[in-house]
Write a protein that holds these residues in place. Structure first.
Motif, PDB file in Angstrom:
ATOM      1  N   MET A   1       0.825  -1.211   0.000  1.00  0.00           N
ATOM      2  CA  MET A   1       0.000   0.000   0.000  1.00  0.00           C
ATOM      3  C   MET A   1       0.858   1.258   0.000  1.00  0.00           C
ATOM      4  SD  MET A   1      -3.069  -0.908  -0.304  1.00  0.00           S
ATOM      5  CE  MET A   1      -3.892   0.632   0.081  1.00  0.00           C
ATOM      6  N   ASP A   2       2.075   1.232   0.635  1.00  0.00           N
ATOM      7  CA  ASP A   2       2.962   2.385   0.605  1.00  0.00           C
ATOM      8  C   ASP A   2       3.420   2.675  -0.806  1.00  0.00           C
ATOM      9  OD1 ASP A   2       4.548   1.543   3.755  1.00  0.00           O
ATOM     10  OD2 ASP A   2       2.759   2.723   3.312  1.00  0.00           O
ATOM     11  N   VAL A   3       3.623   1.623  -1.604  1.00  0.00           N
ATOM     12  CA  VAL A   3       4.002   1.802  -3.003  1.00  0.00           C
ATOM     13  C   VAL A   3       2.896   2.545  -3.740  1.00  0.00           C
ATOM     14  CG1 VAL A   3       4.519   0.624  -5.159  1.00  0.00           C
ATOM     15  CG2 VAL A   3       5.484  -0.226  -3.011  1.00  0.00           C
ATOM     16  N   MET A   4       1.663   2.138  -3.515  1.00  0.00           N
ATOM     17  CA  MET A   4       0.531   2.800  -4.166  1.00  0.00           C
ATOM     18  C   MET A   4       0.471   4.271  -3.782  1.00  0.00           C
ATOM     19  SD  MET A   4      -1.670   1.053  -6.166  1.00  0.00           S
ATOM     20  CE  MET A   4      -3.394   1.389  -5.796  1.00  0.00           C
ATOM     21  N   ALA A   5       0.675   4.598  -2.518  1.00  0.00           N
ATOM     22  CA  ALA A   5       0.564   5.974  -2.040  1.00  0.00           C
ATOM     23  C   ALA A   5       1.593   6.882  -2.687  1.00  0.00           C
ATOM     24  CB  ALA A   5       0.711   6.006  -0.526  1.00  0.00           C
ATOM     25  N   ASN A   6       2.714   6.328  -3.112  1.00  0.00           N
ATOM     26  CA  ASN A   6       3.770   7.138  -3.726  1.00  0.00           C
ATOM     27  C   ASN A   6       3.614   7.288  -5.234  1.00  0.00           C
ATOM     28  OD1 ASN A   6       5.128   7.631  -1.296  1.00  0.00           O
ATOM     29  ND2 ASN A   6       6.176   5.655  -1.397  1.00  0.00           N
ATOM     30  N   LEU A   7       2.627   6.612  -5.798  1.00  0.00           N
ATOM     31  CA  LEU A   7       2.409   6.716  -7.230  1.00  0.00           C
ATOM     32  C   LEU A   7       1.604   7.972  -7.567  1.00  0.00           C
ATOM     33  CD1 LEU A   7       1.496   3.014  -8.147  1.00  0.00           C
ATOM     34  CD2 LEU A   7       3.645   4.216  -8.627  1.00  0.00           C
ATOM     35  N   PRO A   8       1.769   8.492  -8.771  1.00  0.00           N
ATOM     36  CA  PRO A   8       0.960   9.648  -9.163  1.00  0.00           C
ATOM     37  C   PRO A   8      -0.472   9.251  -9.467  1.00  0.00           C
ATOM     38  CG  PRO A   8       2.242   8.886 -11.032  1.00  0.00           C
ATOM     39  CD  PRO A   8       2.676   8.053  -9.850  1.00  0.00           C
ATOM     40  N   VAL A   9      -1.323  10.247  -9.601  1.00  0.00           N
ATOM     41  CA  VAL A   9      -2.666  10.049 -10.140  1.00  0.00           C
ATOM     42  C   VAL A   9      -2.618  10.459 -11.601  1.00  0.00           C
ATOM     43  CG1 VAL A   9      -5.059  10.848 -10.099  1.00  0.00           C
ATOM     44  CG2 VAL A   9      -3.844  10.389  -7.952  1.00  0.00           C
ATOM     45  N   ALA A  10      -2.994   9.554 -12.484  1.00  0.00           N
ATOM     46  CA  ALA A  10      -2.980   9.846 -13.915  1.00  0.00           C
ATOM     47  C   ALA A  10      -4.225  10.637 -14.302  1.00  0.00           C
ATOM     48  CB  ALA A  10      -2.904   8.559 -14.724  1.00  0.00           C
ATOM     49  N   VAL A  11      -4.030  11.705 -15.045  1.00  0.00           N
ATOM     50  CA  VAL A  11      -5.119  12.509 -15.594  1.00  0.00           C
ATOM     51  C   VAL A  11      -4.999  12.441 -17.105  1.00  0.00           C
ATOM     52  CG1 VAL A  11      -6.173  14.784 -15.753  1.00  0.00           C
ATOM     53  CG2 VAL A  11      -5.081  14.066 -13.610  1.00  0.00           C
ATOM     54  N   ILE A  12      -6.032  11.960 -17.756  1.00  0.00           N
ATOM     55  CA  ILE A  12      -6.015  11.840 -19.211  1.00  0.00           C
ATOM     56  C   ILE A  12      -6.706  13.051 -19.798  1.00  0.00           C
ATOM     57  CG2 ILE A  12      -6.600  10.388 -21.183  1.00  0.00           C
ATOM     58  CD1 ILE A  12      -6.815   8.045 -19.231  1.00  0.00           C
ATOM     59  N   GLY A  13      -5.938  13.882 -20.495  1.00  0.00           N
ATOM     60  CA  GLY A  13      -6.492  15.077 -21.108  1.00  0.00           C
ATOM     61  C   GLY A  13      -6.039  16.342 -20.413  1.00  0.00           C
ATOM     62  N   ALA A  14      -5.580  17.322 -21.188  1.00  0.00           N
ATOM     63  CA  ALA A  14      -5.120  18.595 -20.631  1.00  0.00           C
ATOM     64  C   ALA A  14      -5.981  19.740 -21.139  1.00  0.00           C
ATOM     65  CB  ALA A  14      -3.649  18.830 -20.973  1.00  0.00           C
ATOM     66  N   ILE A 394     -10.141  10.901  -3.662  1.00  0.00           N
ATOM     67  CA  ILE A 394      -8.833  10.250  -3.794  1.00  0.00           C
ATOM     68  C   ILE A 394      -7.953  10.580  -2.597  1.00  0.00           C
ATOM     69  CG2 ILE A 394      -6.689  10.238  -5.142  1.00  0.00           C
ATOM     70  CD1 ILE A 394      -8.441  10.651  -7.648  1.00  0.00           C
ATOM     71  N   ALA A 395      -8.044  11.823  -2.112  1.00  0.00           N
ATOM     72  CA  ALA A 395      -7.233  12.259  -0.975  1.00  0.00           C
ATOM     73  C   ALA A 395      -7.739  11.720   0.355  1.00  0.00           C
ATOM     74  CB  ALA A 395      -7.186  13.783  -0.936  1.00  0.00           C
ATOM     75  N   GLY A 396      -8.867  11.035   0.347  1.00  0.00           N
ATOM     76  CA  GLY A 396      -9.430  10.489   1.576  1.00  0.00           C
ATOM     77  C   GLY A 396     -10.329  11.439   2.327  1.00  0.00           C
ATOM     78  N   ASP A 397     -10.612  12.617   1.739  1.00  0.00           N
ATOM     79  CA  ASP A 397     -11.501  13.596   2.370  1.00  0.00           C
ATOM     80  C   ASP A 397     -12.920  13.325   1.862  1.00  0.00           C
ATOM     81  OD1 ASP A 397     -12.766  15.745   3.503  1.00  0.00           O
ATOM     82  OD2 ASP A 397     -11.395  17.259   2.701  1.00  0.00           O
ATOM     83  N   HIS A 398     -13.528  12.265   2.370  1.00  0.00           N
ATOM     84  CA  HIS A 398     -14.807  11.807   1.827  1.00  0.00           C
ATOM     85  C   HIS A 398     -15.954  12.764   2.144  1.00  0.00           C
ATOM     86  CE1 HIS A 398     -12.626   8.265   0.760  1.00  0.00           C
ATOM     87  NE2 HIS A 398     -12.361   7.971   2.022  1.00  0.00           N
ATOM     88  N   ALA A 399     -15.842  13.486   3.246  1.00  0.00           N
ATOM     89  CA  ALA A 399     -16.897  14.455   3.571  1.00  0.00           C
ATOM     90  C   ALA A 399     -16.921  15.571   2.533  1.00  0.00           C
ATOM     91  CB  ALA A 399     -16.671  15.026   4.961  1.00  0.00           C
TER      92      ALA A 399
END
Length: 471
Positions: A1-14, A394-399
């Protein structure tokens, strides 16, 4: 899970929504990886750079993006001006894309070809949600793959225009005639002038993109009197097409409707409705369109065709991702009933976020105009609210992800033919109409005083795709 946390979030389209997602990720301390198929940010907007949008700058800039830009010393455009597509790129998206936190993780000319889960095909369950995403993309250097903790697909729909056929398919001969067919909003008085001046032009479509093209062709007509314009509508309702007129509180959009109405009265537009093309044949340097007009056989000889019948999402690179889509609208099942053009008539689409956008694949979302599938009523401001909510999740701020921070006004555009239901009438332009040729109460009131269209809007909102323009 630490590996996942260090990965970027991919955004398709600029585009506007993709870069807004990147800005929200940066504000949350998460590294974005933005993959854009075009050679610049806002590549799709540059395809209609000559077109002026309906609402001023103050409604076109995402809050997180503005915060990043303000800290960089950016000079904001005049908040009351109405920008063109090209100005949105030049004065907003390009500076945003140059910010170090985004530029360092922005890949241009990178076309995504596939997304999957590492070590998992679409069927595999065990450990799936803990496996990183694998994004394959192609650029000038060849094929590449990159890992991501989540994926936000903001790739839009611009590159997949709807064909001419009323059944959703290309008509016979459409492919062979492609050199004389333009999709979207060509610059008929600018870059593409020589293709249209003095020619017989058929415009197919019933939204504001079609109005833009038709009015631009009439401007060309003033300089090149031999230019003839034929405007084909798939439905018979001219009133639906013309929009708010004097009553539309987005003045630029209302002005389009008024100008188009006057052009019809002056006989400068040859209206064809209801129109359904069956096939196209080359005839020398021109085209012969075989069609039905009012249910009867009809042939028209023209030089060029402009197709403004909307766009559809490209789902080809998502075949190994578990997505859920409404079978008709091709939007997420929870979102589809809110935007279905068969039922929504006055732009009454509520703000929405992760709850309506979630797919069976944890960590994957589609946002922006692509999230609307084939519905033609996407608003740029809606896209900004979507990515705010998705990034918070994604950041865990579900509220925060489930808060509604945007109240969308009714747009004044009645985009569906049919009866407004009782459940819709409370929010649709003051209620259902008494007059059969009006779409809502305020429309009927306007007609009673000699005006036209839907007087529905309560505040401006940016409409970046109305049957043809995509953000």
């Amino acid at each position: 899970m630490d590996v996942m946390a260090n990965l970027p979030v991919a955004v398709i389209g600029a585009g506007p929504v993709g870069l807004a997602a990147a800005a929200h990720l940066v504000e949350r301390g998460i590294t974005p990886l933005v993959l854009e198929r075009g050679e610049s940010v806002g590549a799709a907007l540059l395809e209609w750079e000559h077109v002026r949008v309906f609402s001023p700058w103050k409604y076109n800039i995402d809050t997180a993006a503005r915060a990043l830009l303000d800290r960089s010393g950016w000079t904001a455009p005049d908040s009351q001006r109405l920008p063109t597509g090209g100005e949105i790129v030049r004065d907003y998206l390009a500076p945003l894309g140059r910010l170090p936190a985004i530029a360092a993780n922005l890949k241009l000319g990178a076309e995504v070809t596939a997304i999957t889960r590492q070590g998992h095909d679409k069927v595999a369950n065990d450990g799936r949600k803990d496996a990183p995403f694998v994004i394959r993309y192609r650029d000038a250097g060849g094929e590449h793959r990159v890992l991501a903790r989540a994926v936000i697909d903001a790739s839009g729909t611009w590159w997949r225009p709807n064909p001419i056929g009323v059944d959703g398919l290309p008509v016979a001969g459409e492919g062979e005639a492609s050199a004389r067919i333009a999709y979207g909003i060509p610059d008929v008085v600018g870059k593409a002038r020589e293709d249209y001046a003095g020619k017989r032009i058929l415009v197919i479509g019933g939204g504001h993109s079609a109005i833009n093209v038709a009015l631009a062709l009439m401007e060309l007509q003033d300089a090149a009197p031999g230019t003839e314009v034929f405007w084909a509508l798939r439905h018979a309702s001219i009133e639906r097409l013309l929009g708010g007129g004097l009553n539309d509180q987005l003045p630029e959009r209302g002005a389009l409707g008024l100008a188009a109405r006057q052009a019809m009265a002056d006989g400068r537009l040859n209206m064809l409705a209801p129109f359904a093309a069956n096939g196209i044949e080359r005839q020398g340097e021109g085209l012969v369109v075989d069609a039905n007009l009012g249910g009867k056989p009809f042939n028209l000889v023209i030089d060029r065709i402009v197709v403004t019948t909307g766009f559809r999402p490209d789902l080809s690179f998502l075949s190994e991702i578990r997505i859920a889509l409404d079978p008709a609208v091709e939007a997420p099942p929870a979102l589809a009933p809110l935007i279905d053009p068969n039922f929504h008539s006055c732009g009454t689409v509520p703000a929405h976020g992760i709850a309506e956008l979630a797919h069976p694949e944890p960590g994957f979302t589609i946002v922006g105009s692509k999230s609307y599938g084939r519905a033609p009523t996407f608003l740029m401001a809606t896209g900004y609210e979507q990515v705010r909510s998705v990034v918070a999740d994604i950041a865990g701020d579900h509220a925060a992800a489930r808060e509604v921070r945007l109240v969308l006004p009714e747009t004044g555009v009645c985009s569906a033919v049919g009866v407004v239901t009782a459940s819709e009438s409370a929010g649709c332009c003051g209620g259902p109409p008494a007059a059969v040729d009006a779409c809502c109460v305020r429309d009927a009131d306007a007609k009673a005083t000699g005006a036209s269209g839907c007087g529905c809007a309560t505040a401006p909102a940016t409409e970046t795709r109305e049957n043809g323009v995509d953000a």
